[in-house]
Scaffold this motif. Structure first.
Motif, PDB file in Angstrom:
ATOM      1  N   ASP A  20       0.807  -1.227   0.000  1.00 50.73           N
ATOM      2  CA  ASP A  20       0.000   0.000   0.000  1.00 50.73           C
ATOM      3  C   ASP A  20       0.842   1.281   0.000  1.00 50.73           C
ATOM      4  O   ASP A  20       0.281   2.387   0.025  1.00 50.73           O
ATOM      5  CB  ASP A  20      -0.990   0.008   1.163  1.00 50.73           C
ATOM      6  CG  ASP A  20      -0.329   0.010   2.533  1.00 50.73           C
ATOM      7  OD1 ASP A  20       0.872  -0.293   2.636  1.00 50.73           O
ATOM      8  OD2 ASP A  20      -1.031   0.305   3.516  1.00 50.73           O
ATOM      9  N   ASP A  21       2.146   1.163  -0.097  1.00 56.87           N
ATOM     10  CA  ASP A  21       3.005   2.342  -0.154  1.00 56.87           C
ATOM     11  C   ASP A  21       3.137   2.916  -1.564  1.00 56.87           C
ATOM     12  O   ASP A  21       3.914   3.841  -1.796  1.00 56.87           O
ATOM     13  CB  ASP A  21       4.397   2.023   0.419  1.00 56.87           C
ATOM     14  CG  ASP A  21       4.375   1.858   1.920  1.00 56.87           C
ATOM     15  OD1 ASP A  21       3.690   2.648   2.601  1.00 56.87           O
ATOM     16  OD2 ASP A  21       5.038   0.922   2.416  1.00 56.87           O
ATOM     17  N   TRP A  22       2.354   2.413  -2.493  1.00 60.28           N
ATOM     18  CA  TRP A  22       2.380   2.949  -3.849  1.00 60.28           C
ATOM     19  C   TRP A  22       2.063   4.451  -3.849  1.00 60.28           C
ATOM     20  O   TRP A  22       2.574   5.194  -4.691  1.00 60.28           O
ATOM     21  CB  TRP A  22       1.414   2.198  -4.772  1.00 60.28           C
ATOM     22  CG  TRP A  22      -0.021   2.347  -4.363  1.00 60.28           C
ATOM     23  CD1 TRP A  22      -0.743   1.527  -3.561  1.00 60.28           C
ATOM     24  CD2 TRP A  22      -0.899   3.420  -4.731  1.00 60.28           C
ATOM     25  NE1 TRP A  22      -2.011   2.013  -3.390  1.00 60.28           N
ATOM     26  CE2 TRP A  22      -2.139   3.180  -4.113  1.00 60.28           C
ATOM     27  CE3 TRP A  22      -0.758   4.559  -5.522  1.00 60.28           C
ATOM     28  CZ2 TRP A  22      -3.226   4.029  -4.254  1.00 60.28           C
ATOM     29  CZ3 TRP A  22      -1.847   5.403  -5.671  1.00 60.28           C
ATOM     30  CH2 TRP A  22      -3.057   5.130  -5.041  1.00 60.28           C
ATOM     31  N   ALA A  23       1.243   4.907  -2.909  1.00 61.46           N
ATOM     32  CA  ALA A  23       0.878   6.329  -2.868  1.00 61.46           C
ATOM     33  C   ALA A  23       2.107   7.205  -2.603  1.00 61.46           C
ATOM     34  O   ALA A  23       2.197   8.325  -3.118  1.00 61.46           O
ATOM     35  CB  ALA A  23      -0.200   6.574  -1.824  1.00 61.46           C
ATOM     36  N   LEU A  24       3.055   6.713  -1.811  1.00 60.41           N
ATOM     37  CA  LEU A  24       4.288   7.462  -1.569  1.00 60.41           C
ATOM     38  C   LEU A  24       5.092   7.560  -2.862  1.00 60.41           C
ATOM     39  O   LEU A  24       5.584   8.637  -3.211  1.00 60.41           O
ATOM     40  CB  LEU A  24       5.118   6.806  -0.462  1.00 60.41           C
ATOM     41  CG  LEU A  24       6.478   7.430  -0.170  1.00 60.41           C
ATOM     42  CD1 LEU A  24       6.351   8.897   0.232  1.00 60.41           C
ATOM     43  CD2 LEU A  24       7.200   6.628   0.915  1.00 60.41           C
ATOM     44  N   ASP A  25       5.232   6.456  -3.592  1.00 60.02           N
ATOM     45  CA  ASP A  25       5.927   6.499  -4.880  1.00 60.02           C
ATOM     46  C   ASP A  25       5.244   7.473  -5.826  1.00 60.02           C
ATOM     47  O   ASP A  25       5.897   8.242  -6.530  1.00 60.02           O
ATOM     48  CB  ASP A  25       5.966   5.099  -5.504  1.00 60.02           C
ATOM     49  CG  ASP A  25       7.298   4.421  -5.325  1.00 60.02           C
ATOM     50  OD1 ASP A  25       7.965   4.692  -4.315  1.00 60.02           O
ATOM     51  OD2 ASP A  25       7.673   3.624  -6.200  1.00 60.02           O
ATOM     52  N   ARG A  52       5.939  -0.290  -9.487  1.00 59.49           N
ATOM     53  CA  ARG A  52       7.256   0.015  -8.905  1.00 59.49           C
ATOM     54  C   ARG A  52       7.375  -0.594  -7.514  1.00 59.49           C
ATOM     55  O   ARG A  52       8.388  -1.193  -7.166  1.00 59.49           O
ATOM     56  CB  ARG A  52       7.482   1.521  -8.846  1.00 59.49           C
ATOM     57  CG  ARG A  52       7.802   2.161 -10.188  1.00 59.49           C
ATOM     58  CD  ARG A  52       7.949   3.680 -10.093  1.00 59.49           C
ATOM     59  NE  ARG A  52       8.871   4.103  -9.049  1.00 59.49           N
ATOM     60  CZ  ARG A  52      10.206   4.095  -9.142  1.00 59.49           C
ATOM     61  NH1 ARG A  52      10.782   3.684 -10.250  1.00 59.49           N
ATOM     62  NH2 ARG A  52      10.958   4.501  -8.130  1.00 59.49           N
ATOM     63  N   VAL A  53       6.324  -0.473  -6.723  1.00 62.50           N
ATOM     64  CA  VAL A  53       6.340  -1.050  -5.377  1.00 62.50           C
ATOM     65  C   VAL A  53       6.374  -2.574  -5.461  1.00 62.50           C
ATOM     66  O   VAL A  53       7.124  -3.222  -4.721  1.00 62.50           O
ATOM     67  CB  VAL A  53       5.140  -0.536  -4.545  1.00 62.50           C
ATOM     68  CG1 VAL A  53       4.994  -1.332  -3.262  1.00 62.50           C
ATOM     69  CG2 VAL A  53       5.330   0.951  -4.231  1.00 62.50           C
ATOM     70  N   ALA A  54       5.618  -3.149  -6.374  1.00 65.07           N
ATOM     71  CA  ALA A  54       5.623  -4.611  -6.536  1.00 65.07           C
ATOM     72  C   ALA A  54       7.025  -5.104  -6.908  1.00 65.07           C
ATOM     73  O   ALA A  54       7.489  -6.126  -6.382  1.00 65.07           O
ATOM     74  CB  ALA A  54       4.600  -5.028  -7.588  1.00 65.07           C
ATOM     75  N   ARG A  55       7.722  -4.386  -7.782  1.00 62.00           N
ATOM     76  CA  ARG A  55       9.099  -4.773  -8.143  1.00 62.00           C
ATOM     77  C   ARG A  55      10.021  -4.693  -6.924  1.00 62.00           C
ATOM     78  O   ARG A  55      10.881  -5.554  -6.728  1.00 62.00           O
ATOM     79  CB  ARG A  55       9.634  -3.889  -9.273  1.00 62.00           C
ATOM     80  CG  ARG A  55       9.099  -4.263 -10.639  1.00 62.00           C
ATOM     81  CD  ARG A  55       9.856  -3.597 -11.769  1.00 62.00           C
ATOM     82  NE  ARG A  55       9.912  -2.144 -11.690  1.00 62.00           N
ATOM     83  CZ  ARG A  55       9.012  -1.318 -12.211  1.00 62.00           C
ATOM     84  NH1 ARG A  55       7.964  -1.801 -12.853  1.00 62.00           N
ATOM     85  NH2 ARG A  55       9.168  -0.006 -12.105  1.00 62.00           N
ATOM     86  N   SER A  56       9.842  -3.673  -6.105  1.00 64.64           N
ATOM     87  CA  SER A  56      10.660  -3.550  -4.890  1.00 64.64           C
ATOM     88  C   SER A  56      10.389  -4.692  -3.923  1.00 64.64           C
ATOM     89  O   SER A  56      11.314  -5.217  -3.295  1.00 64.64           O
ATOM     90  CB  SER A  56      10.383  -2.209  -4.197  1.00 64.64           C
ATOM     91  OG  SER A  56      10.882  -1.148  -4.956  1.00 64.64           O
ATOM     92  N   LEU A  57       9.129  -5.082  -3.806  1.00 65.35           N
ATOM     93  CA  LEU A  57       8.780  -6.199  -2.913  1.00 65.35           C
ATOM     94  C   LEU A  57       9.366  -7.507  -3.438  1.00 65.35           C
ATOM     95  O   LEU A  57       9.836  -8.341  -2.653  1.00 65.35           O
ATOM     96  CB  LEU A  57       7.267  -6.294  -2.754  1.00 65.35           C
ATOM     97  CG  LEU A  57       6.609  -5.098  -2.047  1.00 65.35           C
ATOM     98  CD1 LEU A  57       5.092  -5.244  -2.063  1.00 65.35           C
ATOM     99  CD2 LEU A  57       7.139  -4.936  -0.630  1.00 65.35           C
ATOM    100  N   THR A  58       9.362  -7.688  -4.741  1.00 67.89           N
ATOM    101  CA  THR A  58       9.976  -8.880  -5.351  1.00 67.89           C
ATOM    102  C   THR A  58      11.479  -8.878  -5.114  1.00 67.89           C
ATOM    103  O   THR A  58      12.066  -9.915  -4.774  1.00 67.89           O
ATOM    104  CB  THR A  58       9.662  -8.936  -6.858  1.00 67.89           C
ATOM    105  OG1 THR A  58       8.252  -9.043  -7.030  1.00 67.89           O
ATOM    106  CG2 THR A  58      10.359 -10.112  -7.527  1.00 67.89           C
TER     107      THR A  58
END
Length: 172
Positions: A20-25, A52-58
Motif C-alpha cells: 500500500d506504499d504505492w501512494a508514496l511512490d 514500482r512497489v511490486a518490483r521492490s517487494l519482489t
C-alpha cells in the motif's frame, strides 16, 4: 543479507515497504527535484506506482535488496533502500519536501549503512548526480567518502561515494 523489517531512528523509523506504499511512490514522482536528482520517473500514474512497489517487494523477497519507508509519527516522508550487488550494497533515497530539513535523510542513511556494515558488508556505496548539493551533504554527514566522478551508461554524470566499517559519523 536479509534486510530487517524495521530500523529505529531518533524520532522516526524505517519500516519495510508495503504494497500500500504505492501512494508514496506516486507522490515522490510529482516532486520536480526528485525526478531531477534521482532515477524516479516524473509523474507516474497509479498503476506504474503500484508496479514500482511490486518490483521492490519482489527484489526484497528474492534477497536482492529492498526499500524502506521513512516515517515520523506514522507519516511517510521518504524512502530509502539498498540494492545488493556483487560489489556490495548500493544505497539510494528520496524525500518529500515535508521530510526535508529535519535531519531524517542523514539519520536514515547512517542507520541503513551502519546496519549493512554490521551485517557483513565491507563497504556501502551511493552515488549522486553532479550538482545535487543537498544529497552530497547528507552523504558527507553520514561519513561517506567522496569518490571519483563517473558517467553512467545512460550518460548521467555522477559522483561515487562509499562508507567503510571504520568510518565514524560526522557530528553536525
Amino acid at each position: 543479507m536479509e534486510l530487517p523489517g524495521v530500523l529505529d531512528l531518533p524520532g522516526a523509523r524505517l519500516r519495510a515497504l508495503r504494497e500500500d506504499d504505492w501512494a508514496l511512490d506516486h507522490s515522490l514522482s510529482r516532486v520536480a527535484d526528485v525526478a531531477q536528482w534521482t532515477y524516479y520517473p516524473a509523474d507516474v500514474g497509479v498503476d506504474e506506482a503500484r508496479e514500482r512497489v511490486a518490483r521492490s517487494l519482489t527484489q526484497r523477497a528474492e534477497g536482492r535488496g529492498g526499500r524502506f519507508v521513512v516515517e515520523r509519527s506514522g507519516v511517510p516522508l521518504g524512502t530509502i533502500g539498498l540494492s545488493l550487488r556483487v560489489d556490495g550494497p548500493h544505497l539510494y533515497y528520496a524525500f518529500l519536501p515535508a521530510g526535508r530539513g529535519l535531519g531524517l535523510a542523514t539519520e536514515a542513511v547512517r542507520a541503513l549503512s551502519r546496519w549493512a556494515l554490521e551485517h557483513g558488508a565491507d563497504v556501502v556505496h551511493a552515488r549522486t548526480m553532479v550538482g545535487n548539493v543537498a544529497s552530497e551533504g547528507v552523504l558527507e554527514r553520514a561519513s561517506f567518502d567522496r569518490g571519483p566522478l563517473d558517467v553512467e551508461p545512460d550518460g548521467v554524470s555522477v559522483t561515487r561515494w562509499s562508507r567503510r566499517a571504520d568510518s565514524q559519523p560526522t557530528l553536525k
